[in-house]
Design a protein around this motif. Structure first.
Motif, mmCIF file in Angstrom:
data_model
loop_
_atom_site.group_PDB
_atom_site.id
_atom_site.type_symbol
_atom_site.label_atom_id
_atom_site.label_comp_id
_atom_site.label_asym_id
_atom_site.label_seq_id
_atom_site.Cartn_x
_atom_site.Cartn_y
_atom_site.Cartn_z
ATOM 1 N N LEU A 64 -6.628 -7.477 -34.428
ATOM 2 C CA LEU A 64 -7.554 -7.556 -35.354
ATOM 3 C C LEU A 64 -7.620 -7.056 -37.171
ATOM 4 O O LEU A 64 -7.563 -7.823 -38.436
ATOM 5 C CB LEU A 64 -8.360 -8.397 -35.103
ATOM 6 C CG LEU A 64 -8.875 -9.652 -34.791
ATOM 7 C CD1 LEU A 64 -10.040 -10.032 -34.398
ATOM 8 C CD2 LEU A 64 -7.746 -11.083 -34.955
ATOM 9 N N TRP A 65 -7.704 -5.552 -36.988
ATOM 10 C CA TRP A 65 -7.594 -4.451 -38.029
ATOM 11 C C TRP A 65 -6.725 -4.412 -37.803
ATOM 12 O O TRP A 65 -6.496 -3.636 -39.270
ATOM 13 C CB TRP A 65 -8.152 -3.353 -36.825
ATOM 14 C CG TRP A 65 -9.769 -4.017 -36.504
ATOM 15 C CD1 TRP A 65 -9.651 -3.631 -34.903
ATOM 16 C CD2 TRP A 65 -11.178 -3.680 -37.374
ATOM 17 N NE1 TRP A 65 -11.429 -3.590 -34.601
ATOM 18 C CE2 TRP A 65 -11.802 -4.026 -35.712
ATOM 19 C CE3 TRP A 65 -11.771 -3.396 -37.936
ATOM 20 C CZ2 TRP A 65 -13.274 -3.456 -35.762
ATOM 21 C CZ3 TRP A 65 -13.184 -4.094 -38.292
ATOM 22 C CH2 TRP A 65 -13.691 -4.495 -36.919
ATOM 23 N N ILE A 81 -4.637 -17.374 -36.264
ATOM 24 C CA ILE A 81 -5.315 -17.311 -37.200
ATOM 25 C C ILE A 81 -6.065 -17.993 -37.352
ATOM 26 O O ILE A 81 -7.382 -18.864 -37.773
ATOM 27 C CB ILE A 81 -6.480 -15.643 -37.255
ATOM 28 C CG1 ILE A 81 -5.601 -14.386 -36.067
ATOM 29 C CG2 ILE A 81 -7.115 -15.625 -37.923
ATOM 30 C CD1 ILE A 81 -5.868 -13.175 -36.118
ATOM 31 N N ILE A 82 -5.785 -18.006 -38.491
ATOM 32 C CA ILE A 82 -5.464 -18.810 -39.796
ATOM 33 C C ILE A 82 -5.624 -20.871 -39.419
ATOM 34 O O ILE A 82 -6.365 -21.344 -40.280
ATOM 35 C CB ILE A 82 -4.692 -18.982 -41.077
ATOM 36 C CG1 ILE A 82 -4.793 -19.259 -42.452
ATOM 37 C CG2 ILE A 82 -3.388 -19.306 -40.839
ATOM 38 C CD1 ILE A 82 -4.452 -18.834 -43.477
ATOM 39 N N THR A 83 -4.957 -20.972 -38.787
ATOM 40 C CA THR A 83 -5.073 -22.534 -38.359
ATOM 41 C C THR A 83 -6.514 -22.675 -37.591
ATOM 42 O O THR A 83 -6.914 -24.141 -37.404
ATOM 43 C CB THR A 83 -3.297 -22.060 -37.353
ATOM 44 O OG1 THR A 83 -2.556 -22.699 -37.648
ATOM 45 C CG2 THR A 83 -3.581 -24.001 -36.439
ATOM 46 N N MET A 110 3.314 -9.006 -37.009
ATOM 47 C CA MET A 110 2.087 -9.905 -36.882
ATOM 48 C C MET A 110 2.304 -11.413 -38.097
ATOM 49 O O MET A 110 1.278 -11.799 -37.333
ATOM 50 C CB MET A 110 1.114 -8.840 -37.734
ATOM 51 C CG MET A 110 0.795 -7.643 -37.540
ATOM 52 S SD MET A 110 -0.274 -6.786 -36.041
ATOM 53 C CE MET A 110 -1.534 -7.813 -35.961
ATOM 54 N N VAL A 111 3.274 -12.111 -37.530
ATOM 55 C CA VAL A 111 3.255 -13.304 -38.716
ATOM 56 C C VAL A 111 2.732 -14.759 -37.689
ATOM 57 O O VAL A 111 2.115 -15.351 -37.927
ATOM 58 C CB VAL A 111 4.635 -13.521 -39.009
ATOM 59 C CG1 VAL A 111 4.290 -15.459 -39.666
ATOM 60 C CG2 VAL A 111 4.827 -13.317 -40.403
ATOM 61 N N PHE A 160 -1.512 -11.411 -27.566
ATOM 62 C CA PHE A 160 -3.190 -11.563 -28.734
ATOM 63 C C PHE A 160 -4.206 -9.959 -27.538
ATOM 64 O O PHE A 160 -4.538 -9.897 -26.637
ATOM 65 C CB PHE A 160 -3.494 -12.260 -28.814
ATOM 66 C CG PHE A 160 -4.843 -12.675 -29.187
ATOM 67 C CD1 PHE A 160 -5.273 -11.909 -31.184
ATOM 68 C CD2 PHE A 160 -6.193 -12.425 -28.529
ATOM 69 C CE1 PHE A 160 -6.233 -11.788 -31.247
ATOM 70 C CE2 PHE A 160 -7.764 -12.239 -29.449
ATOM 71 C CZ PHE A 160 -7.503 -12.409 -30.515
ATOM 72 N N SER A 161 -4.086 -9.032 -28.766
ATOM 73 C CA SER A 161 -5.076 -8.535 -28.856
ATOM 74 C C SER A 161 -6.525 -7.880 -29.778
ATOM 75 O O SER A 161 -6.270 -8.454 -30.726
ATOM 76 C CB SER A 161 -4.625 -7.284 -28.672
ATOM 77 O OG SER A 161 -6.232 -5.526 -27.742
#
Length: 551
Positions: free
Chosen positions: A249-250, A460-462, A453-454, A244-245
């Motif tokens: 996110l972008w 993120i959504i969790t 990115m899945v 993760f970085s």
């Protein structure tokens, strides 16, 4: 089916506090800050899972699905806070709930990874729907059984029964481990034709690999040298695993963030409502406060045939009047008894010879009725999730359903908060909205982000889902306290407002989807000719790459 049934115990235990909220309050002495203390049980469950999802994929990749399944179900069983309830200790209950939350959320993620590996490319939404359907049976059984167990055998037994069901889930995991390992060995032995051909292997169909699954998994070339090596290595995630970085996110698409907002809002409307639904239904429908003029003929004596209620509704769903100015179990009550004085879990108050027997018997009947009605959304979810998943796989319309679900929730909570209609209809609506939204949300994530990115997207959504489920219960408790300890109507206004936000976001999602090739609204099951063409193209591409490397 083992993957589905292993979730029954955790789902049962997650909802025990909600099903026994009133009984737990009476058992603990009905403290003034009980609503906040109770809400904190759910906040502590969700709080660690705001962070953990970012590392869950790496943990699975590092230790493997089988190790993670066993570790997580052990944490779930340990964290079921039966000991805290037995000791009447909030700190012990909070610690247990924290451990339970860490174990269950990660357990669900690992369970999803297991399904994804076995069903990727083969009606994955249907598989997730069936998984949720059977898992939700745990929630339904809890709502139906826990109040009965608490009434007949005591609240402590009701909580420990949840621990026993977690033991059933442990057995399901133990049966799953050798099956998954054997399949991994089978894949390595029969489905990898040339290790140099590609770092990605695909089980193309049932005829080529002798089983019913279509799996895609990443492998390092050194991991496939022999059968023993494969059998002792963890199965890799179906998506490329990356560290993760914040810069990642972008790279996530705009529509993904719209899904995140929708997830927070809709889950924030559904899950916290279920947490307090038993108490809300008692207040609104099944244990209503009687009108001001309702009293006993002689307010200093217990209710009896010679001392009946006066000016009280005849319906059994109203609270009977309580006496005052009397001694009970050595304690003198100079004023009229209140609900906080009466502990119906004790024979002192609920025995047939007790002064408050009528009050406790009515409360018990009301709790049983409320538990049945509050089960409606989960019963609908359990029955309809597989069908909904299949329909979405076949016809699509994900964005459309994402707008319809919150619209239904708006009407559900307006009817509950502003009218006196039976709660059955609104809760049927809540069940349909919940079923449709869940069937849409999670399978939609891989459609709107890049394949590599899945894993991050699910994390993120969790995380955001748990953030909403951690914050909203505390907001509900604050609104309840500021409303003279009443849920109706202000708490329902809160839920309806969340529904409005969700509906607006859902409309925007449809607008965006129409302008971007209808990725969400189109069907996901490809035609047979498209599958064959895709396979031929994939095989040709891998053959070309292999030839280039050999050259």
């Amino acid at each position: 089916f083992l993957a589905c049934f292993m979730l029954v115990g955790p789902y049962y235990c997650f909802d025990i506090p909600a099903a026994l909220k009133t009984q737990l309050g009476s058992y603990l002495g009905s403290p003034d800050d009980f609503e906040f203390d109770f809400s904190l049980l759910y906040t502590l469950y969700s709080a660690p899972n705001i962070i953990l999802p970012f590392f869950g994929g790496r943990i699975v990749d590092r230790f493997g699905i089988r190790v993670c399944l066993l570790s997580c179900i052990a944490l779930v069983t340990l964290g079921q806070f039966s000991v805290g309830v037995s000791l009447k200790s909030w700190p012990f209950m909070y610690i247990g709930r924290l451990i339970f939350g860490i174990g269950e959320e990660t357990f669900i993620v690992v369970n999803s990874a297991l399904l994804a590996e076995w069903f990727q490319g083969k009606e994955l939404a249907f598989a997730f729907g069936l998984d949720l359907s059977i898992a939700r049976l745990g929630s339904v059984f809890n709502n139906l059984i826990s109040p009965v167990l608490a009434d007949r055998l005591g609240i402590i037994f009701a909580f420990w029964f949840g621990t026993v069901l977690c033991g059933f889930s442990v057995l399901c995991v133990l049966f799953t481990l050798p099956i998954d390992k054997a399949m991994e060995v089978h894949i390595a032995k029969h489905c990898l034709k040339d290790p140099l051909e590609s770092s990605v292997y695909t089980i193309v169909d049932i005829h080529e690999c002798d089983h019913t699954l279509t799996l895609t998994s990443d492998r390092d070339e050194n991991d496939i040298s022999n059968e023993n090596d494969i059998s002792n290595k963890p199965v890799q995630s179906s998506q490329n695993s990356i560290d993760f970085s914040w810069s990642d996110l972008w790279q996530l698409s705009h529509i993904f963030w719209v899904l995140v907002v929708l997830c927070v809002v809709i889950y924030g409307c559904i899950v916290p409502f279920n947490n307090i639904s038993s108490s809300l239904l008692l207040e609104r429908d099944y244990f209503m406060t009687p009108p001001d003029g309702c009293h006993l003929q002689n307010s200093s004596l217990c209710e009896s045939s010679s001392n009946p209620p006066v000016n009280c509704p005849s319906s059994q769903w109203f609270q009977p009047p309580l006496p005052g100015n009397l001694h009970i179990d050595g304690t003198f009550y100079s004023t009229q008894l209140t609900a906080s004085n009466v502990d119906c879990s004790s024979d002192t108050w609920s025995a047939s010879s007790a002064c408050t027997y009528t009050y406790c018997s009515r409360l018990s009947a009301a709790e049983s009725q409320a538990s049945v009605v509050m089960s409606i959304p989960y019963i609908i979810s359990s029955a309809c999730s597989p069908v909904m998943g299949f329909l979405i796989d076949t016809f699509g319309f994900r964005a459309v359903i994402s707008a319809i679900a919150p619209m239904i929730l708006i009407f559900v909570h307006l009817f509950l908060g502003l009218t006196s209609v039976s709660p059955i209809g609104p809760l049927v609506g809540q069940g349909l909205a919940y079923t449709g939204f869940v069937a849409v949300l999670w399978p939609a994530v891989p459609l709107v982000v890049k394949p590599q990115m899945v894993g991050l997207a699910f994390g993120i959504i969790t995380s955001m889902h748990n953030l909403g489920c951690a914050v909203v219960p505390l907001v509900v408790a604050a609104v309840y306290s500021d409303s003279n300890n009443c849920y109706i109507p202000n708490v329902e206004w809160l839920f309806a407002s969340l529904g409005v936000v969700g509906f607006i976001v859902g409309l925007y999602m449809n607008y965006y989807d129409v302008r971007h090739q209808s990725v969400l609204n189109r069907a996901s099951i490809p035609k047979e000719e498209d599958v064959k063409q895709s396979r031929n193209s994939s095989n040709s591409s891998r053959s070309d790459e292999s030839t280039m490397r050999k050259s």
